[in-house]
Design an enzyme around this catalytic site. Structure first.
Site, PDB file in Angstrom:
ATOM      1  N   GLU A 131      36.526  42.333  53.975  1.00 33.90           N
ATOM      2  CA  GLU A 131      36.129  41.947  52.611  1.00 33.90           C
ATOM      3  C   GLU A 131      35.067  42.782  51.909  1.00 33.90           C
ATOM      4  O   GLU A 131      34.385  43.468  52.871  1.00 33.90           O
ATOM      5  CB  GLU A 131      35.742  40.457  52.367  1.00 33.90           C
ATOM      6  CG  GLU A 131      36.783  39.588  52.717  1.00 33.90           C
ATOM      7  CD  GLU A 131      37.917  39.595  51.796  1.00 33.90           C
ATOM      8  OE1 GLU A 131      37.671  39.391  50.587  1.00 33.90           O
ATOM      9  OE2 GLU A 131      38.896  39.715  52.128  1.00 33.90           O
ATOM     10  N   SER A 192      43.050  38.034  39.857  1.00 37.00           N
ATOM     11  CA  SER A 192      43.098  36.413  40.268  1.00 37.00           C
ATOM     12  C   SER A 192      41.512  36.154  40.539  1.00 37.00           C
ATOM     13  O   SER A 192      41.135  35.156  39.887  1.00 37.00           O
ATOM     14  CB  SER A 192      43.754  35.883  41.707  1.00 37.00           C
ATOM     15  OG  SER A 192      45.208  36.103  41.536  1.00 37.00           O
ATOM     16  N   ASN A 193      40.790  36.938  41.169  1.00 39.56           N
ATOM     17  CA  ASN A 193      39.249  36.658  41.245  1.00 39.56           C
ATOM     18  C   ASN A 193      38.501  37.155  40.143  1.00 39.56           C
ATOM     19  O   ASN A 193      38.324  38.324  39.896  1.00 39.56           O
ATOM     20  CB  ASN A 193      38.899  37.420  42.600  1.00 39.56           C
ATOM     21  CG  ASN A 193      37.374  37.090  43.060  1.00 39.56           C
ATOM     22  OD1 ASN A 193      36.841  35.962  42.457  1.00 39.56           O
ATOM     23  ND2 ASN A 193      36.815  38.012  43.771  1.00 39.56           N
ATOM     24  N   ARG A 200      33.869  45.502  37.041  1.00 42.12           N
ATOM     25  CA  ARG A 200      35.226  45.476  36.901  1.00 42.12           C
ATOM     26  C   ARG A 200      35.583  44.829  35.645  1.00 42.12           C
ATOM     27  O   ARG A 200      36.588  45.174  34.901  1.00 42.12           O
ATOM     28  CB  ARG A 200      36.294  45.485  38.065  1.00 42.12           C
ATOM     29  CG  ARG A 200      36.361  43.917  38.465  1.00 42.12           C
ATOM     30  CD  ARG A 200      37.211  43.927  39.535  1.00 42.12           C
ATOM     31  NE  ARG A 200      37.330  42.386  39.897  1.00 42.12           N
ATOM     32  CZ  ARG A 200      38.335  42.028  40.844  1.00 42.12           C
ATOM     33  NH1 ARG A 200      39.096  42.867  41.508  1.00 42.12           N
ATOM     34  NH2 ARG A 200      38.330  40.784  41.313  1.00 42.12           N
ATOM     35  N   TYR A 239      47.869  51.755  36.755  1.00 40.15           N
ATOM     36  CA  TYR A 239      47.555  50.517  37.625  1.00 40.15           C
ATOM     37  C   TYR A 239      45.889  50.450  37.592  1.00 40.15           C
ATOM     38  O   TYR A 239      45.284  51.425  38.248  1.00 40.15           O
ATOM     39  CB  TYR A 239      48.223  50.226  38.900  1.00 40.15           C
ATOM     40  CG  TYR A 239      47.881  48.696  39.385  1.00 40.15           C
ATOM     41  CD1 TYR A 239      48.547  47.510  38.566  1.00 40.15           C
ATOM     42  CD2 TYR A 239      46.893  48.457  40.171  1.00 40.15           C
ATOM     43  CE1 TYR A 239      48.219  46.443  39.136  1.00 40.15           C
ATOM     44  CE2 TYR A 239      46.305  47.371  40.604  1.00 40.15           C
ATOM     45  CZ  TYR A 239      47.222  46.429  40.041  1.00 40.15           C
ATOM     46  OH  TYR A 239      46.937  45.194  40.546  1.00 40.15           O
ATOM     47  N   ASN A 244      36.040  44.974  43.502  1.00 39.64           N
ATOM     48  CA  ASN A 244      35.074  44.158  43.094  1.00 39.64           C
ATOM     49  C   ASN A 244      33.368  44.643  43.733  1.00 39.64           C
ATOM     50  O   ASN A 244      32.494  43.721  43.990  1.00 39.64           O
ATOM     51  CB  ASN A 244      35.245  42.608  43.466  1.00 39.64           C
ATOM     52  CG  ASN A 244      35.626  42.756  45.124  1.00 39.64           C
ATOM     53  OD1 ASN A 244      35.160  43.424  45.756  1.00 39.64           O
ATOM     54  ND2 ASN A 244      36.211  41.592  45.400  1.00 39.64           N
ATOM     55  N   TYR A 251      34.585  51.251  50.510  1.00 43.31           N
ATOM     56  CA  TYR A 251      35.506  50.390  50.221  1.00 43.31           C
ATOM     57  C   TYR A 251      36.521  50.457  49.473  1.00 43.31           C
ATOM     58  O   TYR A 251      36.211  50.775  48.154  1.00 43.31           O
ATOM     59  CB  TYR A 251      34.584  49.127  49.797  1.00 43.31           C
ATOM     60  CG  TYR A 251      35.398  47.621  49.623  1.00 43.31           C
ATOM     61  CD1 TYR A 251      35.858  47.113  50.650  1.00 43.31           C
ATOM     62  CD2 TYR A 251      35.815  47.191  48.188  1.00 43.31           C
ATOM     63  CE1 TYR A 251      36.625  45.764  50.456  1.00 43.31           C
ATOM     64  CE2 TYR A 251      36.518  45.972  48.177  1.00 43.31           C
ATOM     65  CZ  TYR A 251      36.943  45.513  49.034  1.00 43.31           C
ATOM     66  OH  TYR A 251      37.400  44.086  48.936  1.00 43.31           O
ATOM     67  N   LYS A 255      44.503  47.552  46.446  1.00 41.50           N
ATOM     68  CA  LYS A 255      44.609  47.700  44.954  1.00 41.50           C
ATOM     69  C   LYS A 255      44.594  49.115  44.595  1.00 41.50           C
ATOM     70  O   LYS A 255      45.252  49.548  43.609  1.00 41.50           O
ATOM     71  CB  LYS A 255      43.123  47.205  44.448  1.00 41.50           C
ATOM     72  CG  LYS A 255      42.754  45.666  44.547  1.00 41.50           C
ATOM     73  CD  LYS A 255      41.744  45.147  43.989  1.00 41.50           C
ATOM     74  CE  LYS A 255      41.004  43.821  44.452  1.00 41.50           C
ATOM     75  NZ  LYS A 255      41.100  43.661  45.994  1.00 41.50           N
TER      76      LYS A 255
END
Length: 364
Positions: A131, A192-193, A200, A239, A244, A251, A255
Protein backbone atom coordinates in the site's frame (compact mmCIF):
# COMPACT_ATOMS: atom_id res chain seq x y z
CA UNK A 1 6.17 -97.49 43.39
CA UNK A 2 2.46 -97.26 42.89
CA UNK A 3 0.78 -98.62 39.83
CA UNK A 4 1.10 -96.07 36.95
CA UNK A 5 4.31 -94.47 38.29
CA UNK A 6 6.23 -95.96 35.37
CA UNK A 7 3.89 -94.23 32.86
CA UNK A 8 4.22 -90.87 34.68
CA UNK A 9 8.02 -91.11 34.68
CA UNK A 10 7.95 -91.84 30.93
CA UNK A 11 5.54 -88.98 30.03
CA UNK A 12 7.19 -86.27 32.16
CA UNK A 13 10.17 -85.57 29.84
CA UNK A 14 7.81 -85.41 26.82
CA UNK A 15 5.60 -82.87 28.56
CA UNK A 16 8.59 -80.74 29.48
CA UNK A 17 9.84 -80.84 25.90
CA UNK A 18 6.41 -79.86 24.57
CA UNK A 19 6.09 -77.00 27.01
CA UNK A 20 9.57 -75.73 26.13
CA UNK A 21 8.85 -75.93 22.40
CA UNK A 22 5.57 -74.01 22.70
CA UNK A 23 7.19 -71.34 24.86
CA UNK A 24 10.04 -70.88 22.41
CA UNK A 25 7.63 -70.45 19.52
CA UNK A 26 5.61 -67.89 21.47
CA UNK A 27 8.81 -65.96 22.22
CA UNK A 28 9.83 -65.80 18.55
CA UNK A 29 6.35 -64.83 17.40
CA UNK A 30 6.11 -62.03 19.94
CA UNK A 31 9.61 -60.74 19.24
CA UNK A 32 9.09 -60.76 15.48
CA UNK A 33 5.66 -59.17 15.77
CA UNK A 34 6.97 -56.48 18.09
CA UNK A 35 9.85 -55.71 15.76
CA UNK A 36 7.57 -55.53 12.73
CA UNK A 37 5.13 -53.30 14.61
CA UNK A 38 7.88 -50.86 15.55
CA UNK A 39 9.23 -50.72 12.01
CA UNK A 40 5.74 -50.20 10.58
CA UNK A 41 4.97 -47.42 13.04
CA UNK A 42 8.19 -45.64 12.17
CA UNK A 43 7.47 -45.82 8.46
CA UNK A 44 3.93 -44.53 8.85
CA UNK A 45 5.02 -41.64 11.00
CA UNK A 46 7.73 -40.62 8.54
CA UNK A 47 5.74 -40.80 5.35
CA UNK A 48 2.37 -39.52 6.50
CA UNK A 49 3.25 -36.60 8.77
CA UNK A 50 2.46 -33.29 7.05
CA UNK A 51 4.24 -31.41 9.83
CA UNK A 52 7.68 -32.75 8.92
CA UNK A 53 8.82 -31.19 5.64
CA UNK A 54 11.87 -32.68 3.98
CA UNK A 55 15.08 -31.53 5.58
CA UNK A 56 16.32 -29.67 2.51
CA UNK A 57 13.15 -27.59 2.15
CA UNK A 58 12.99 -23.93 3.13
CA UNK A 59 10.03 -23.33 5.44
CA UNK A 60 8.19 -20.03 5.03
CA UNK A 61 5.54 -19.42 7.68
CA UNK A 62 2.81 -17.05 6.49
CA UNK A 63 1.74 -15.44 9.76
CA UNK A 64 -1.39 -13.78 8.31
CA UNK A 65 -3.24 -14.45 5.08
CA UNK A 66 -2.63 -11.04 3.42
CA UNK A 67 -5.97 -9.21 3.46
CA UNK A 68 -7.56 -12.60 4.11
CA UNK A 69 -6.63 -13.78 0.60
CA UNK A 70 -5.97 -17.52 0.64
CA UNK A 71 -4.07 -19.33 -2.11
CA UNK A 72 -2.55 -22.68 -2.99
CA UNK A 73 0.50 -23.18 -0.80
CA UNK A 74 1.94 -25.84 -3.12
CA UNK A 75 2.14 -23.84 -6.34
CA UNK A 76 5.62 -22.23 -6.26
CA UNK A 77 7.17 -24.94 -8.39
CA UNK A 78 4.47 -25.14 -11.05
CA UNK A 79 3.74 -21.41 -11.38
CA UNK A 80 7.15 -19.82 -10.81
CA UNK A 81 9.64 -22.66 -11.22
CA UNK A 82 10.70 -22.23 -7.59
CA UNK A 83 11.61 -25.53 -5.95
CA UNK A 84 12.47 -26.48 -2.39
CA UNK A 85 9.97 -24.15 -0.73
CA UNK A 86 7.49 -25.26 1.89
CA UNK A 87 4.83 -22.60 2.49
CA UNK A 88 2.65 -23.03 5.55
CA UNK A 89 0.21 -21.17 7.78
CA UNK A 90 0.70 -23.64 10.63
CA UNK A 91 2.02 -21.55 13.54
CA UNK A 92 3.09 -24.72 15.33
CA UNK A 93 6.00 -24.73 12.88
CA UNK A 94 7.22 -21.33 14.08
CA UNK A 95 10.36 -22.67 15.76
CA UNK A 96 11.34 -24.59 12.60
CA UNK A 97 10.50 -21.89 10.05
CA UNK A 98 13.41 -20.30 8.23
CA UNK A 99 11.35 -17.15 7.75
CA UNK A 100 8.07 -15.61 8.87
CA UNK A 101 6.14 -13.52 6.35
CA UNK A 102 4.16 -10.72 8.03
CA UNK A 103 1.79 -8.43 6.10
CA UNK A 104 1.82 -4.94 7.58
CA UNK A 105 -1.91 -4.28 7.24
CA UNK A 106 -2.73 -7.17 9.59
CA UNK A 107 -0.48 -6.03 12.44
CA UNK A 108 -2.39 -4.64 15.42
CA UNK A 109 -1.47 -1.19 16.64
CA UNK A 110 0.01 -2.60 19.87
CA UNK A 111 1.80 -5.42 17.97
CA UNK A 112 0.02 -7.98 20.18
CA UNK A 113 -0.68 -10.37 17.31
CA UNK A 114 2.95 -10.79 16.30
CA UNK A 115 4.92 -13.90 17.35
CA UNK A 116 5.66 -13.92 21.07
CA UNK A 117 8.12 -16.82 21.24
CA UNK A 118 11.84 -16.03 21.01
CA UNK A 119 13.06 -15.81 17.44
CA UNK A 120 15.40 -18.70 16.49
CA UNK A 121 18.87 -17.49 15.51
CA UNK A 122 18.44 -18.73 11.92
CA UNK A 123 15.00 -17.22 11.37
CA UNK A 124 14.25 -14.04 9.42
CA UNK A 125 11.15 -11.89 9.66
CA UNK A 126 9.92 -10.47 6.36
CA UNK A 127 8.00 -7.18 6.33
CA UNK A 128 5.52 -7.29 3.43
CA UNK A 129 3.61 -4.22 2.29
CA UNK A 130 2.26 -2.87 -1.00
CA UNK A 131 0.00 0.00 0.00
CA UNK A 132 1.08 3.62 -0.38
CA UNK A 133 2.75 5.34 2.58
CA UNK A 134 -0.02 7.93 2.63
CA UNK A 135 -2.58 5.17 3.01
CA UNK A 136 -0.70 3.25 5.72
CA UNK A 137 -0.55 3.84 9.44
CA UNK A 138 2.88 4.08 10.99
CA UNK A 139 3.32 1.75 13.97
CA UNK A 140 5.75 2.32 16.79
CA UNK A 141 7.91 -0.66 17.60
CA UNK A 142 8.56 -1.86 14.05
CA UNK A 143 11.70 0.19 13.45
CA UNK A 144 14.21 -2.56 14.23
CA UNK A 145 12.03 -5.66 14.21
CA UNK A 146 12.48 -7.06 10.70
CA UNK A 147 15.37 -8.56 8.77
CA UNK A 148 13.98 -8.36 5.24
CA UNK A 149 11.67 -6.02 3.29
CA UNK A 150 9.25 -7.24 0.60
CA UNK A 151 7.95 -4.22 -1.26
CA UNK A 152 7.50 -2.44 -4.60
CA UNK A 153 10.47 -0.12 -4.02
CA UNK A 154 13.65 -0.73 -6.01
CA UNK A 155 15.73 -0.61 -2.84
CA UNK A 156 13.69 -3.27 -1.01
CA UNK A 157 15.39 -6.59 -0.30
CA UNK A 158 12.74 -8.45 -2.30
CA UNK A 159 11.21 -6.40 -5.11
CA UNK A 160 7.91 -7.62 -6.52
CA UNK A 161 6.00 -5.26 -8.78
CA UNK A 162 4.42 -4.89 -12.19
CA UNK A 163 6.98 -3.95 -14.80
CA UNK A 164 7.77 -3.71 -18.49
CA UNK A 165 9.79 -6.58 -20.01
CA UNK A 166 11.25 -7.36 -23.41
CA UNK A 167 8.97 -9.36 -25.65
CA UNK A 168 10.00 -12.75 -26.93
CA UNK A 169 10.30 -13.01 -30.69
CA UNK A 170 7.19 -15.14 -31.06
CA UNK A 171 4.97 -12.92 -28.88
CA UNK A 172 2.07 -11.43 -30.80
CA UNK A 173 0.43 -8.19 -29.68
CA UNK A 174 -3.22 -9.15 -29.29
CA UNK A 175 -4.28 -5.69 -28.08
CA UNK A 176 -2.92 -3.14 -30.51
CA UNK A 177 -3.99 -2.00 -33.08
CA UNK A 178 -7.22 -3.99 -32.78
CA UNK A 179 -8.22 -2.06 -29.69
CA UNK A 180 -8.49 1.20 -31.65
CA UNK A 181 -11.75 0.05 -33.21
CA UNK A 182 -13.32 -0.47 -29.77
CA UNK A 183 -12.70 2.99 -28.35
CA UNK A 184 -15.82 5.07 -27.77
CA UNK A 185 -14.75 6.89 -24.58
CA UNK A 186 -12.19 9.66 -24.35
CA UNK A 187 -11.15 9.81 -20.68
CA UNK A 188 -12.10 7.24 -18.01
CA UNK A 189 -11.58 6.90 -14.29
CA UNK A 190 -12.63 4.15 -11.88
CA UNK A 191 -12.29 5.11 -8.23
CA UNK A 192 -13.68 3.88 -4.92
CA UNK A 193 -11.37 5.34 -2.28
CA UNK A 194 -12.42 8.99 -2.15
CA UNK A 195 -10.63 11.50 0.03
CA UNK A 196 -11.14 15.15 -0.76
CA UNK A 197 -7.74 16.01 0.71
CA UNK A 198 -5.86 13.86 -1.79
CA UNK A 199 -4.19 15.64 -4.66
CA UNK A 200 -5.82 13.32 -7.20
CA UNK A 201 -9.32 14.36 -6.13
CA UNK A 202 -8.45 18.04 -6.36
CA UNK A 203 -6.93 17.55 -9.80
CA UNK A 204 -9.93 15.56 -11.04
CA UNK A 205 -12.35 18.26 -9.88
CA UNK A 206 -10.46 20.82 -11.95
CA UNK A 207 -9.89 18.60 -14.97
CA UNK A 208 -13.56 17.68 -15.38
CA UNK A 209 -14.35 21.37 -15.95
CA UNK A 210 -12.50 21.21 -19.27
CA UNK A 211 -13.10 17.69 -20.59
CA UNK A 212 -15.72 14.96 -20.28
CA UNK A 213 -14.65 12.16 -17.95
CA UNK A 214 -16.43 8.80 -17.84
CA UNK A 215 -16.24 8.18 -14.07
CA UNK A 216 -17.19 4.92 -12.36
CA UNK A 217 -16.53 3.06 -9.13
CA UNK A 218 -18.07 2.86 -5.69
CA UNK A 219 -17.84 6.61 -5.10
CA UNK A 220 -19.94 7.29 -8.19
CA UNK A 221 -22.44 4.55 -7.40
CA UNK A 222 -21.25 2.41 -10.31
CA UNK A 223 -19.40 -0.61 -8.98
CA UNK A 224 -17.36 -2.37 -11.66
CA UNK A 225 -16.48 -6.08 -11.70
CA UNK A 226 -13.33 -7.53 -13.25
CA UNK A 227 -14.74 -8.26 -16.70
CA UNK A 228 -16.36 -4.83 -16.91
CA UNK A 229 -13.11 -3.23 -15.78
CA UNK A 230 -11.14 -4.84 -18.62
CA UNK A 231 -13.77 -3.90 -21.18
CA UNK A 232 -13.90 -0.28 -20.02
CA UNK A 233 -10.14 0.13 -20.28
CA UNK A 234 -10.09 -1.14 -23.86
CA UNK A 235 -12.85 1.33 -24.78
CA UNK A 236 -11.06 4.38 -23.32
CA UNK A 237 -8.43 6.37 -25.15
CA UNK A 238 -7.04 7.72 -21.90
CA UNK A 239 -7.25 6.50 -18.34
CA UNK A 240 -6.61 8.59 -15.24
CA UNK A 241 -3.89 6.61 -13.47
CA UNK A 242 -4.13 8.78 -10.38
CA UNK A 243 -2.31 7.38 -7.34
CA UNK A 244 -3.20 8.36 -3.78
CA UNK A 245 0.37 9.41 -3.03
CA UNK A 246 2.50 11.90 -4.89
CA UNK A 247 5.76 12.29 -3.00
CA UNK A 248 7.08 8.81 -2.21
CA UNK A 249 9.55 6.64 -4.08
CA UNK A 250 8.54 4.18 -6.78
CA UNK A 251 4.83 3.92 -5.90
CA UNK A 252 2.87 3.09 -9.03
CA UNK A 253 0.26 0.39 -9.12
CA UNK A 254 -2.11 -1.50 -11.38
CA UNK A 255 -3.73 1.90 -11.98
CA UNK A 256 -0.83 2.48 -14.36
CA UNK A 257 0.03 -1.00 -15.60
CA UNK A 258 -3.47 -2.30 -16.32
CA UNK A 259 -4.22 0.50 -18.82
CA UNK A 260 -0.83 -0.13 -20.42
CA UNK A 261 -1.62 -3.84 -20.73
CA UNK A 262 -5.16 -3.33 -22.06
CA UNK A 263 -4.44 -0.61 -24.59
CA UNK A 264 -5.35 2.66 -22.90
CA UNK A 265 -2.90 5.56 -22.50
CA UNK A 266 -2.32 6.30 -18.79
CA UNK A 267 -2.48 9.86 -17.55
CA UNK A 268 -0.26 9.61 -14.48
CA UNK A 269 -0.47 11.54 -11.25
CA UNK A 270 1.80 10.45 -8.44
CA UNK A 271 5.58 10.37 -8.18
CA UNK A 272 7.63 12.70 -10.39
CA UNK A 273 7.95 11.75 -14.05
CA UNK A 274 11.61 10.73 -13.73
CA UNK A 275 10.61 7.99 -11.28
CA UNK A 276 7.93 6.70 -13.66
CA UNK A 277 10.54 6.58 -16.40
CA UNK A 278 12.61 4.14 -14.34
CA UNK A 279 9.89 1.55 -14.91
CA UNK A 280 7.94 2.62 -18.02
CA UNK A 281 9.04 3.97 -21.45
CA UNK A 282 8.70 7.75 -21.40
CA UNK A 283 6.51 7.82 -24.51
CA UNK A 284 4.03 5.24 -23.14
CA UNK A 285 2.22 7.60 -20.77
CA UNK A 286 1.28 11.20 -20.08
CA UNK A 287 2.19 12.89 -16.79
CA UNK A 288 0.06 15.68 -15.34
CA UNK A 289 3.22 17.64 -14.49
CA UNK A 290 3.97 17.92 -18.21
CA UNK A 291 1.35 20.66 -18.26
CA UNK A 292 1.01 23.91 -16.38
CA UNK A 293 -2.63 23.29 -15.46
CA UNK A 294 -5.49 20.77 -15.75
CA UNK A 295 -6.89 22.94 -18.54
CA UNK A 296 -3.70 22.59 -20.59
CA UNK A 297 -3.79 18.83 -20.09
CA UNK A 298 -7.40 18.72 -21.27
CA UNK A 299 -6.47 20.65 -24.40
CA UNK A 300 -3.71 18.16 -25.17
CA UNK A 301 -6.02 15.16 -24.76
CA UNK A 302 -8.63 16.75 -26.99
CA UNK A 303 -6.04 17.39 -29.68
CA UNK A 304 -4.89 13.76 -29.58
CA UNK A 305 -8.49 12.67 -29.94
CA UNK A 306 -8.56 14.39 -33.32
CA UNK A 307 -5.13 13.22 -34.47
CA UNK A 308 -5.03 9.41 -34.67
CA UNK A 309 -1.42 9.23 -35.88
CA UNK A 310 -0.17 11.26 -32.92
CA UNK A 311 -2.25 9.13 -30.57
CA UNK A 312 -0.74 5.92 -31.98
CA UNK A 313 2.74 7.07 -31.00
CA UNK A 314 1.89 6.22 -27.39
CA UNK A 315 1.76 2.56 -28.40
CA UNK A 316 5.10 2.27 -30.21
CA UNK A 317 6.72 0.74 -27.13
CA UNK A 318 4.55 -2.35 -27.61
CA UNK A 319 6.65 -3.40 -30.61
CA UNK A 320 9.45 -4.45 -28.31
CA UNK A 321 8.00 -4.60 -24.79
CA UNK A 322 5.06 -5.98 -22.87
CA UNK A 323 3.57 -5.65 -19.38
CA UNK A 324 4.41 -8.24 -16.73
CA UNK A 325 1.69 -8.28 -14.07
CA UNK A 326 2.03 -10.03 -10.71
CA UNK A 327 -0.25 -12.40 -8.83
CA UNK A 328 -0.84 -10.97 -5.36
CA UNK A 329 -0.09 -12.44 -2.82
CA UNK A 330 0.79 -15.89 -4.12
CA UNK A 331 3.74 -14.79 -6.21
CA UNK A 332 5.00 -12.58 -3.41
CA UNK A 333 5.13 -15.48 -0.95
CA UNK A 334 6.89 -17.77 -3.41
CA UNK A 335 9.52 -15.19 -4.29
CA UNK A 336 10.05 -14.41 -0.62
CA UNK A 337 10.72 -18.08 0.08
CA UNK A 338 13.11 -18.28 -2.87
CA UNK A 339 15.01 -15.28 -1.53
CA UNK A 340 15.37 -16.85 1.91
CA UNK A 341 16.44 -20.14 0.35
CA UNK A 342 19.15 -18.61 -1.82
CA UNK A 343 20.43 -15.79 0.41
CA UNK A 344 21.93 -17.13 3.62
CA UNK A 345 23.64 -13.93 4.76
CA UNK A 346 22.98 -12.40 8.13
CA UNK A 347 20.51 -9.56 7.68
CA UNK A 348 19.08 -6.76 9.74
CA UNK A 349 16.90 -3.86 8.60
CA UNK A 350 16.95 -0.78 10.80
CA UNK A 351 14.63 2.21 10.96
CA UNK A 352 11.80 0.82 8.85
CA UNK A 353 9.53 3.77 9.57
CA UNK A 354 12.01 6.32 8.27
CA UNK A 355 12.79 4.30 5.16
CA UNK A 356 9.18 3.81 4.14
CA UNK A 357 7.33 6.92 5.29
CA UNK A 358 9.85 9.68 4.69
CA UNK A 359 9.08 11.59 1.46
CA UNK A 360 11.37 11.89 -1.55
CA UNK A 361 14.37 14.00 -0.59
CA UNK A 362 16.87 13.55 -3.41
CA UNK A 363 16.67 17.21 -4.38
CA UNK A 364 14.85 16.63 -7.66
Amino acid sequence: MAPGDDNQSVLQPKCLLLIFSVGLNIFFVCEFSGHYYKESQTAITFTASKDNPLENNTILLIWFWPFGIKFNLNSCSTLYNIDGCYLTVDRDLYSEAHAVLINHKEIKRNLSNLPTKPRPFFQKWIWMHFESPQNTRRLNGLENLFNVTLNYRRDADIVVREHIVLKTEDTEDKIFPQVLDKKDKLVCWIVSNWNGKHERIKYYNELKKHIDIYALGRHFGKVVNNSQYNEILTRCKFYLSFENTDHHYDYMTEKLFNPLALGSVPVALGAPRYIYERFVPRDAFIHVKDFSSPQKLAEHLLSLDKNVEEYKKYFQWRKHFEVKLVNYPQEHACRACHYIRTKKDYQFFGNLNKWYWDPINDGT
